[in-house]
Design an enzyme around this catalytic site. Structure first.
Site, mmCIF file in Angstrom:
data_model
loop_
_atom_site.group_PDB
_atom_site.id
_atom_site.type_symbol
_atom_site.label_atom_id
_atom_site.label_comp_id
_atom_site.label_asym_id
_atom_site.label_seq_id
_atom_site.Cartn_x
_atom_site.Cartn_y
_atom_site.Cartn_z
ATOM 1 N N ASP A 76 15.584 55.058 71.847
ATOM 2 C CA ASP A 76 16.515 55.912 72.571
ATOM 3 C C ASP A 76 17.092 56.777 71.809
ATOM 4 O O ASP A 76 17.521 56.490 70.321
ATOM 5 C CB ASP A 76 17.726 55.003 73.204
ATOM 6 C CG ASP A 76 18.365 55.493 74.628
ATOM 7 O OD1 ASP A 76 18.263 56.687 74.936
ATOM 8 O OD2 ASP A 76 18.439 54.630 75.250
ATOM 9 N N ASP A 103 18.683 60.515 76.043
ATOM 10 C CA ASP A 103 19.689 60.521 76.886
ATOM 11 C C ASP A 103 20.403 61.743 77.425
ATOM 12 O O ASP A 103 20.523 62.677 76.673
ATOM 13 C CB ASP A 103 20.692 59.769 75.988
ATOM 14 C CG ASP A 103 22.070 59.227 76.743
ATOM 15 O OD1 ASP A 103 21.913 58.625 77.630
ATOM 16 O OD2 ASP A 103 23.106 59.785 76.270
ATOM 17 N N GLU A 130 16.269 61.340 80.638
ATOM 18 C CA GLU A 130 17.529 61.238 81.380
ATOM 19 C C GLU A 130 17.834 62.144 82.183
ATOM 20 O O GLU A 130 18.571 63.137 81.484
ATOM 21 C CB GLU A 130 18.519 60.380 80.856
ATOM 22 C CG GLU A 130 19.447 59.792 82.071
ATOM 23 C CD GLU A 130 20.618 59.348 81.225
ATOM 24 O OE1 GLU A 130 21.464 58.421 81.949
ATOM 25 O OE2 GLU A 130 21.080 59.475 80.081
ATOM 26 N N HIS A 151 20.317 49.864 82.046
ATOM 27 C CA HIS A 151 21.646 49.529 81.334
ATOM 28 C C HIS A 151 23.026 50.140 82.056
ATOM 29 O O HIS A 151 23.906 49.767 81.752
ATOM 30 C CB HIS A 151 21.418 49.755 79.930
ATOM 31 C CG HIS A 151 21.507 51.175 79.524
ATOM 32 N ND1 HIS A 151 20.370 51.801 79.840
ATOM 33 C CD2 HIS A 151 22.342 52.112 79.223
ATOM 34 C CE1 HIS A 151 20.355 53.188 79.447
ATOM 35 N NE2 HIS A 151 21.749 53.433 79.179
ATOM 36 N N ASP A 152 22.609 51.397 82.840
ATOM 37 C CA ASP A 152 23.635 51.865 83.228
ATOM 38 C C ASP A 152 23.823 51.770 84.872
ATOM 39 O O ASP A 152 24.637 52.139 85.699
ATOM 40 C CB ASP A 152 23.416 53.457 82.980
ATOM 41 C CG ASP A 152 24.004 53.856 81.901
ATOM 42 O OD1 ASP A 152 24.813 53.231 81.313
ATOM 43 O OD2 ASP A 152 23.644 54.929 81.444
#
Length: 550
Positions: free
Chosen positions: A96, A197, A252, A326-327
């Protein structure tokens, strides 16, 4: 066809995956100890959320040092051993990377604070006050203004996220060169790609005007989402790093239309391999507002999924398929039934995802039907976004009970519970006190699930095998079979050689549906198929995949 297009990615949130030293926080050596488990599942790539040095205000997405592993997770040597051990098992590693902002503890920002003349000052986005106030009315994703005033400089810096996470200035070529240098450092370590991200936010409109607030989405994002130079910045990264290293990359791309996602992922443009988009996991946002006790209609969900399937396919784009990360709260608790029909629900979601076109992602725990945390008090939350949202709900007159119910449904903390490995204390995640303590009673664990007949893990394993060996699941065209069906999601995939049909009953009631002649059952989430001539009876949360060769 690229190899990664038929592989499956497994996302690890290291803090919550496996602790090896008893400090209550998952770490690199813990991940290494579970590589055989992941190899058994059949996954081809691991996506690791950030493990760089960080103060942890956003669980690692606030990076203080891009070049160092945070000691809480281990060392650079540990990371290199993880790479080697994963590669021995033919598993690739995707790191990431956060390039929209840094931590305010990053060396660059500390230097930027010293003076306007400091070379690092222009690594960030600064604006002078306007009539003694913020430069514009943009809102932070973490609530409140997106600007923070620094009295010593008489300037504001932009932070689209937490106030401790200042945004980087991508217009500065010196900053871009620093980033390319850093990306090459990790490439030279031998990693296989990046998950980027909020990458579509790195280019902001130069004049940064006020937003209108006409809708819940008018909070400034109109002037930084898919901004004016974002594609050239990403193409530059491709030329300098991604392309030469044959990286697998996923961006993302929140609040991004299909037309833009195609630009990011069409290989001819040389930007990204695939795109994470989020329209389908916002289907239960009331009038676009996340922090509500929302409900969804299946036809809305299937319409969104179908739009992305058809348009990305026709225009040469590529989807990253997912329900959880994770979000996001657990989809099993959000879209199906995590109690009476828990196993069937987990398998249904898996089948729907793996039948679509794109690269499927499994988030840790999906393969054992992990569900939401169902915390009952705000003191049990660590996540800044959730705590800020709760306080804002209370300030707006929402009572505490309803506010907690909203967090139980929507908080990303739901996905961050420690992985449930066995029936021992804290599920075998740690011998110490876990950083986030599971409070709901749940007897599901890897140990228990693997001993169950027709278990969820083996169902995922079967789907991963099918993805690798049935070309139609990779290159087949998509077609929604009934856009008005609010109970059963039925779609087909077809190429020149074969056709597959997926039917998924998203209700707790039996549903009867017609099936064309010549199709045979490939996989289902119940032991026996209930069918009569051309009619299939789908039991609660039953999903089936049929196939036909031409």
């Amino acid at each position: 066809m690229k190899e990664w297009q038929k592989e499956t990615v497994y996302q690890i949130y290291p803090r919550s995956f496996q602790d090896s030293n008893g400090d209550g926080i998952g770490d690199i050596n813990g991940i290494i100890s579970r590589l055989d488990y992941l190899q058994n599942l059949g996954i081809g790539l691991i996506w690791l959320t950030p493990m760089y040095v960080s103060p942890g205000n956003d669980n690692g997405y606030d990076i203080a040092d891009y070049y160092q592993i945070d000691p809480v997770f281990g060392t650079i040597d540990d990371f290199e051993r993880l790479l080697n051990e994963a590669h021995k098992r033919d598993i690739k590693i995707i790191m990431d990377m956060v390039l929209n902002h840094t931590s305010n503890e990053n060396h660059w920002f500390k230097e930027a604070l010293k003076s306007k003349d400091n070379p690092y000052h222009d690594y960030y986005i600064w604006k002078d006050p306007v009539d003694g106030h913020e430069p514009n009315n943009w809102v932070s994703k973490f609530s409140g203004s997106a600007w923070k005033y620094v009295p010593e400089l008489d300037q504001y810096y932009l932070h689209l996220y937490d106030v401790t996470m200042p945004d980087l200035n991508w217009r500065n070529p010196k900053l871009r060169n620093e980033i390319f240098k850093m990306l090459k450092f990790w490439a030279n370590k031998g990693i296989d790609g990046f998950r980027l991200d909020v990458i579509n936010n790195i280019s902001k409109a130069k004049d940064m005007p006020n937003d209108t607030f006409a809708t819940p989405l008018d909070d400034g994002r109109n002037f930084y989402t898919n901004g004016p130079h974002v594609h050239e910045y990403i193409h530059e990264m491709y030329e300098k790093v991604f392309g030469p290293n044959k990286f697998v990359t996923v961006g993302e791309l929140s609040s991004t239309p299909v037309s833009e996602a195609v630009k990011y992922t069409n290989p001819k443009r040389q930007e990204l391999s695939m795109a994470f988009t989020f329209h389908h996991v916002k289907v239960d946002y009331t009038n676009g507002n996340k922090w509500t006790l929302g409900h969804y209609k299946l036809t809305d969900l299937t319409s969104i999924l179908s739009k992305w399937q058809v348009q990305m396919n026709r225009q040469g784009g590529w989807n990253a398929l997912f329900w959880n990360n994770h979000d996001q709260p657990r989809a099993i608790s959000r879209f199906t039934n995590d109690e009476k029909y828990r196993d069937q629900s987990a398998k249904l979601l898996a089948m729907v995802e793996f039948g679509l076109q794109g690269t499927p992602y499994i988030y840790q725990g999906d393969e054992i039907a992990m569900k939401n945390a169902y915390f009952t008090d705000i003191s049990q939350y660590n996540d800044h976004e959730s705590i800020n949202a709760y306080n804002e709900l209370i300030d707006n007159g929402i009572d505490k009970e309803l506010a907690i119910m909203i967090l139980q449904q929507k908080s990303r903390e739901n996905a961050r519970l420690p992985m449930q490995w066995n029936s021992s204390k804290y599920y075998g995640f740690t011998t110490g006190q876990p950083w986030l303590k599971p409070l709901h009673h749940d007897d599901y664990s890897v140990e228990k699930v693997l001993n169950m007949k027709d278990n969820v893990f083996n169902f995922y394993k079967a789907l991963i095998f099918l993805r690798k060996h049935k070309a139609v699941l990779v290159d087949g065209e998509y077609k929604l079979l009934d856009a008005n069906d609010n109970s059963v999601y039925s779609y087909e995939r077809s190429n020149n050689n074969s056709k597959i049909i997926v039917m998924a009953n998203f209700t707790a009631q039996e549903q009867k549906r017609k099936l064309a002649e010549g199709f045979n059952l490939i996989l289902g989430n119940y032991e026996n198929l209930q069918s009569n001539e051309d009619t299939v009876t789908l039991r609660p949360y039953e999903s089936v995949m049929f196939g036909k060769k031409f």
